[in-house]
Write a protein that holds these residues in place. Structure first.
Motif, mmCIF file in Angstrom:
data_model
loop_
_atom_site.group_PDB
_atom_site.id
_atom_site.type_symbol
_atom_site.label_atom_id
_atom_site.label_comp_id
_atom_site.label_asym_id
_atom_site.label_seq_id
_atom_site.Cartn_x
_atom_site.Cartn_y
_atom_site.Cartn_z
ATOM 1 N N THR A 404 -2.386 -6.939 0.187
ATOM 2 C CA THR A 404 -3.614 -6.217 -0.161
ATOM 3 C C THR A 404 -3.462 -4.727 0.160
ATOM 4 O O THR A 404 -2.900 -4.352 1.185
ATOM 5 N N ILE A 405 -3.975 -3.897 -0.744
ATOM 6 C CA ILE A 405 -3.943 -2.449 -0.537
ATOM 7 C C ILE A 405 -5.338 -1.998 -0.109
ATOM 8 O O ILE A 405 -6.331 -2.296 -0.789
ATOM 9 N N ARG A 427 -4.134 2.642 11.716
ATOM 10 C CA ARG A 427 -4.495 1.278 12.114
ATOM 11 C C ARG A 427 -4.188 0.278 11.002
ATOM 12 O O ARG A 427 -3.631 -0.807 11.264
ATOM 13 N N ALA A 428 -4.549 0.627 9.763
ATOM 14 C CA ALA A 428 -4.327 -0.311 8.662
ATOM 15 C C ALA A 428 -2.840 -0.576 8.443
ATOM 16 O O ALA A 428 -2.421 -1.730 8.273
ATOM 17 N N ALA A 429 -2.038 0.489 8.449
ATOM 18 C CA ALA A 429 -0.597 0.312 8.234
ATOM 19 C C ALA A 429 0.029 -0.478 9.374
ATOM 20 O O ALA A 429 0.902 -1.328 9.147
ATOM 21 N N ASN A 430 -0.407 -0.229 10.601
ATOM 22 C CA ASN A 430 0.148 -0.945 11.753
ATOM 23 C C ASN A 430 -0.311 -2.391 11.815
ATOM 24 O O ASN A 430 0.317 -3.214 12.490
ATOM 25 N N GLU A 431 -1.404 -2.713 11.138
ATOM 26 C CA GLU A 431 -1.847 -4.106 11.053
ATOM 27 C C GLU A 431 -1.129 -4.861 9.934
ATOM 28 O O GLU A 431 -1.389 -6.048 9.730
ATOM 29 N N GLY A 432 -0.272 -4.165 9.178
ATOM 30 C CA GLY A 432 0.512 -4.840 8.150
ATOM 31 C C GLY A 432 -0.009 -4.680 6.742
ATOM 32 O O GLY A 432 0.527 -5.293 5.809
ATOM 33 N N ASN A 434 -0.849 -2.531 3.209
ATOM 34 C CA ASN A 434 -0.502 -1.356 2.429
ATOM 35 C C ASN A 434 -1.736 -0.466 2.314
ATOM 36 O O ASN A 434 -2.865 -0.964 2.214
ATOM 37 N N VAL A 435 -1.534 0.850 2.295
ATOM 38 C CA VAL A 435 -2.651 1.781 2.364
ATOM 39 C C VAL A 435 -2.458 2.918 1.367
ATOM 40 O O VAL A 435 -1.333 3.387 1.151
ATOM 41 N N ILE A 436 -3.560 3.354 0.759
ATOM 42 C CA ILE A 436 -3.574 4.593 -0.009
ATOM 43 C C ILE A 436 -4.719 5.457 0.521
ATOM 44 O O ILE A 436 -5.748 4.951 0.956
ATOM 45 N N LEU A 437 -4.512 6.755 0.491
ATOM 46 C CA LEU A 437 -5.440 7.705 1.097
ATOM 47 C C LEU A 437 -6.231 8.456 0.031
ATOM 48 O O LEU A 437 -5.660 8.959 -0.941
ATOM 49 N N SER A 438 -7.557 8.539 0.251
ATOM 50 C CA SER A 438 -8.413 9.335 -0.634
ATOM 51 C C SER A 438 -9.361 10.257 0.120
ATOM 52 O O SER A 438 -9.880 11.210 -0.459
ATOM 53 N N SER A 439 -9.606 9.971 1.393
ATOM 54 C CA SER A 439 -10.650 10.678 2.150
ATOM 55 C C SER A 439 -10.655 12.192 1.965
ATOM 56 O O SER A 439 -11.714 12.771 1.707
ATOM 57 N N PRO A 440 -9.513 12.884 2.103
ATOM 58 C CA PRO A 440 -9.552 14.342 2.022
ATOM 59 C C PRO A 440 -9.455 14.886 0.599
ATOM 60 O O PRO A 440 -9.411 16.103 0.419
ATOM 61 N N LYS A 481 5.222 2.915 8.348
ATOM 62 C CA LYS A 481 5.118 4.155 7.553
ATOM 63 C C LYS A 481 5.366 3.875 6.074
ATOM 64 O O LYS A 481 4.748 4.483 5.192
ATOM 65 N N GLU A 482 6.284 2.948 5.784
ATOM 66 C CA GLU A 482 6.573 2.590 4.398
ATOM 67 C C GLU A 482 5.369 1.957 3.713
ATOM 68 O O GLU A 482 5.287 1.937 2.485
ATOM 69 N N ARG A 483 4.443 1.425 4.507
ATOM 70 C CA ARG A 483 3.255 0.790 3.928
ATOM 71 C C ARG A 483 2.201 1.818 3.503
ATOM 72 O O ARG A 483 1.207 1.449 2.880
ATOM 73 N N ILE A 484 2.375 3.073 3.858
ATOM 74 C CA ILE A 484 1.496 4.127 3.336
ATOM 75 C C ILE A 484 2.052 4.505 1.969
ATOM 76 O O ILE A 484 3.027 5.255 1.845
ATOM 77 N N LEU A 485 1.447 3.960 0.949
ATOM 78 C CA LEU A 485 2.006 4.032 -0.403
ATOM 79 C C LEU A 485 1.791 5.389 -1.055
ATOM 80 O O LEU A 485 2.534 5.765 -1.960
ATOM 81 N N GLY A 486 0.740 6.108 -0.644
ATOM 82 C CA GLY A 486 0.439 7.389 -1.277
ATOM 83 C C GLY A 486 -1.047 7.676 -1.224
ATOM 84 O O GLY A 486 -1.707 7.410 -0.210
#
Length: 623
Positions: A404-405, A427-432, A434-440, A481-486
């Motif tokens: 899940t992303i 926290r999300a990436a360290n919990e396993g 995948n993450v994408i960032l939009s906040s900023p 870190k690899e789980r931070i997809l973009g």
């Protein structure tokens, strides 16, 4: 006479200042190094180019490929012709005896030659671009790398001040993206976005090497997606029959994106943001109560009815059928499920839902949301789809399926109850997950155009997006870190429709594109402003009405001018595209760099005439 001389000097000074100023105020000179007119955006990982130039004969550049039969490559070559040679601009032919002429461009796949149909999350977009001995070569291991290299090649071409088409005669670029998921989110429910505008936005995404179109299809305000399974959803929920995306429209957008190396990820946001469903399926929606009466709206608290009713079995059978249809019609194996902003006041107001919660030992609305989420996530498991969710459902500690992303959109700068986006990402990436960032990167948050800091009063608005470093505060393992997809640049549609989407979004979203593509150490905003200004002019030459970055000008192809390409058929997709009458002109069509000192005095004759008229004015005033 001495007074006349004094006034003459004042006039001279006035004309000089008028010519020189290209920043907002003279007391705030711009910092940073001016860029070349063909500066590449986003900046490549490695680039070495010479200052010497090759000429290109207009409309006479041979392009070869060892994958020419692939539709993605063949159509890209055709699509880039008006980009190489802008159709309204004046271009001179080099003389027949000139030897420094670029001979051809070759696009070659290395290794296993195959024409992939759809780009995927892990597709290889790396490429090498060289120009040597009058030959240009783009090499990559996939068609997607060739597309990215072709875009870079196109940006190196420009029309010089003598109106010749030129390119650097020696180029060596090694390039690849830093992040895999580089996206744009558009909201087509609050205001309908015409298909032609969405397609132009896909074009400009490809010019910035972005590869994901996150399509927020439906919301409270309207349901413009025409479902084959549930046609009444759009029949009743769209604003009008004209404000609908038919199956043909959706297929057209997906194909347009495919040819540009862009994935289309649809979002069907539930259980909140679902009022438009009530117009055809009221049985799915929670009735809100107040003072012992149903259908009671309370301003800023609840509507008469809103949000899915988790106790209603038909909610889940409907979602199962609709998500299966979405999966069938969208080739991406990802569906965004939304699940954000579940405002629970309506649930708590409804006596039937409260009783159902008691009967099922559900002790809070957070647990009720978890119950709903679990059912929907079971559906996507069964149809083998990878879910993407806004972070809210993860905040409520719902156990999400592997893969899940999570899309992070909250930040303490928006709400003191939130943590920082960096802490959520960690926290999300360290919990396993995948993450994408939009906040900023909410581009719909607009301001005047500049902001002040302790160090400067001339920080341009795009600096806020450009200076974000997704991994700056990351403290996890390399695996995490690899789980931070973009990330994604988001444009919510409260105040955006087809009239202003492109100018509101671009070139600010280009700042996000470079942050997600380029190396982390490419981060000097003061220098980036000049490259982005040149890129903005490049977008104008490609029919995109991108708003200005710096004061100054691009050329006679600006919107409303004789050579403008904003409405040119080469860059538009309206069914009835207006063809403008092109007025012949002997004036130069400069490449870009609206604030470049090299063009500061390009209108010398104008200022000489102005000076003479001013002197006459002073003389007759003295009389």
């Amino acid at each position: 006479m001495k007074y006349l001389l004094f006034e003459f000097l004042i006039v001279i000074f006035f004309v000089y200042v008028q010519c020189e100023i290209t920043y907002i105020e003279v007391k705030y000179p711009l910092k940073g190094k001016r860029s070349a007119p063909n500066a590449v955006w986003p900046h490549p990982q490695q680039i070495n180019i010479s200052n010497d130039l090759l000429y290109i004969r207009p409309n006479d550049l041979a392009v070869y490929s060892n994958l020419q039969t692939c539709d993605i490559i063949a159509k890209a070559i055709e699509r880039y012709k008006p980009i190489f040679f802008p159709p309204t601009l004046d271009m001179k032919q080099p003389s027949s005896n000139m030897e420094n002429i670029l001979q051809n461009l070759t696009l070659n796949i290395k290794g296993n030659i195959q024409c992939e149909k759809y780009i995927e999350l892990n597709s290889n977009e790396a490429y090498n671009l060289t120009i040597n001995e009058k030959i240009a070569l783009v090499e990559a291991y996939s068609v997607w790398g060739l597309l990215r290299g072709l875009e870079t090649f196109s940006q190196l071409i420009y029309i010089n001040e003598q109106n010749y088409i030129v390119i650097n005669n020696s180029v060596d670029i090694i390039d690849s993206p830093r992040f895999r998921h580089r996206g744009v989110m558009l909201d087509s429910a609050r205001h309908f976005l015409p298909v032609s505008i969405i397609k132009k936005n896909l074009d400009v995404m490809s010019y910035n090497k972005l590869n994901v179109f996150h399509w927020h299809l439906v919301d409270d305000q309207s349901f413009p997606f025409e479902s084959k399974t549930f046609p009444n959803l759009s029949l009743a929920g769209a604003y009008t029959p004209d404000h609908v995306y038919t199956p043909a429209d959706v297929a057209d957008i997906i194909e347009h994106a495919r040819l540009r190396g862009i994935r289309v990820i649809p979002e069907i946001d539930t259980p909140g943001h679902t009022y438009s469903w009530s117009k055809s399926m009221p049985e799915l929606i929670t009735v809100c109560w107040a003072h012992g009466k149903p259908y009671q709206s309370i301003y800023s608290i609840q509507g008469e009815m809103e949000i899915f009713n988790p106790s209603e079995p038909r909610v889940y059978s409907t979602m199962d059928a609709l998500l299966r249809e979405i999966h069938e019609r969208f080739p991406s194996n990802y569906i965004h499920l939304g699940m954000d902003e579940v405002y629970d006041k309506c649930w708590l107001s409804n006596p039937n839902i409260r009783q159902w919660m008691v009967d099922n030992n559900i002790l809070s609305t957070k647990n009720l949301h978890k119950y709903y989420a679990d059912q929907i996530l079971d559906i996507v498991r069964n149809i083998s789809v990878t879910p993407i969710v806004w972070q809210d459902v993860w905040d409520e500690q719902v156990e999400l399926p592997p893969g899940t992303i999570i899309q992070v959109w909250k930040d303490s700068s928006d709400n003191i109850e939130f943590s920082s986006w960096a802490s959520y990402l960690n926290r999300a990436a360290n919990e396993g997950y995948n993450v994408i960032l939009s906040s900023p990167w909410y581009i719909n948050y607009i301001s005047y155009g500049k902001y002040n800091t302790d160090a400067s009063v001339m920080n341009l608005e795009f600096f806020k997006y450009y200076e974000v470093e997704p991994l700056q505060q990351f403290s996890g393992s390399n695996e995490a870190k690899e789980r931070i997809l973009g990330g994604e640049a988001c444009l919510w549609g409260e105040f955006v429709d087809g009239t202003n989407l492109l100018s509101r979004f671009w070139p600010k979203a280009a700042a996000v594109a470079e942050r997600l593509w380029s190396s982390a150490d490419v981060n000097n905003s003061e220098e980036a402003q000049f490259r982005l200004d040149a890129h903005r002019c490049r977008l104008l030459r490609r029919g995109i009405p991108a708003q200005p970055i710096l004061n100054g000008y691009c050329g006679n192809y600006e919107l409303g001018m004789s050579k403008s390409m904003i409405n040119h058929p080469s860059f538009n997709y309206d069914k009835l595209t207006r063809t403008e009458t092109i007025i012949p002109s002997s004036g130069k069509s400069f490449a870009s760099l609206s604030s470049s000192s090299s063009r500061m005095f390009s209108y010398k004759l104008y200022h000489i005439v102005y000076l003479i008229l001013s002197l006459f004015f002073v003389y007759f005033c003295r009389k």
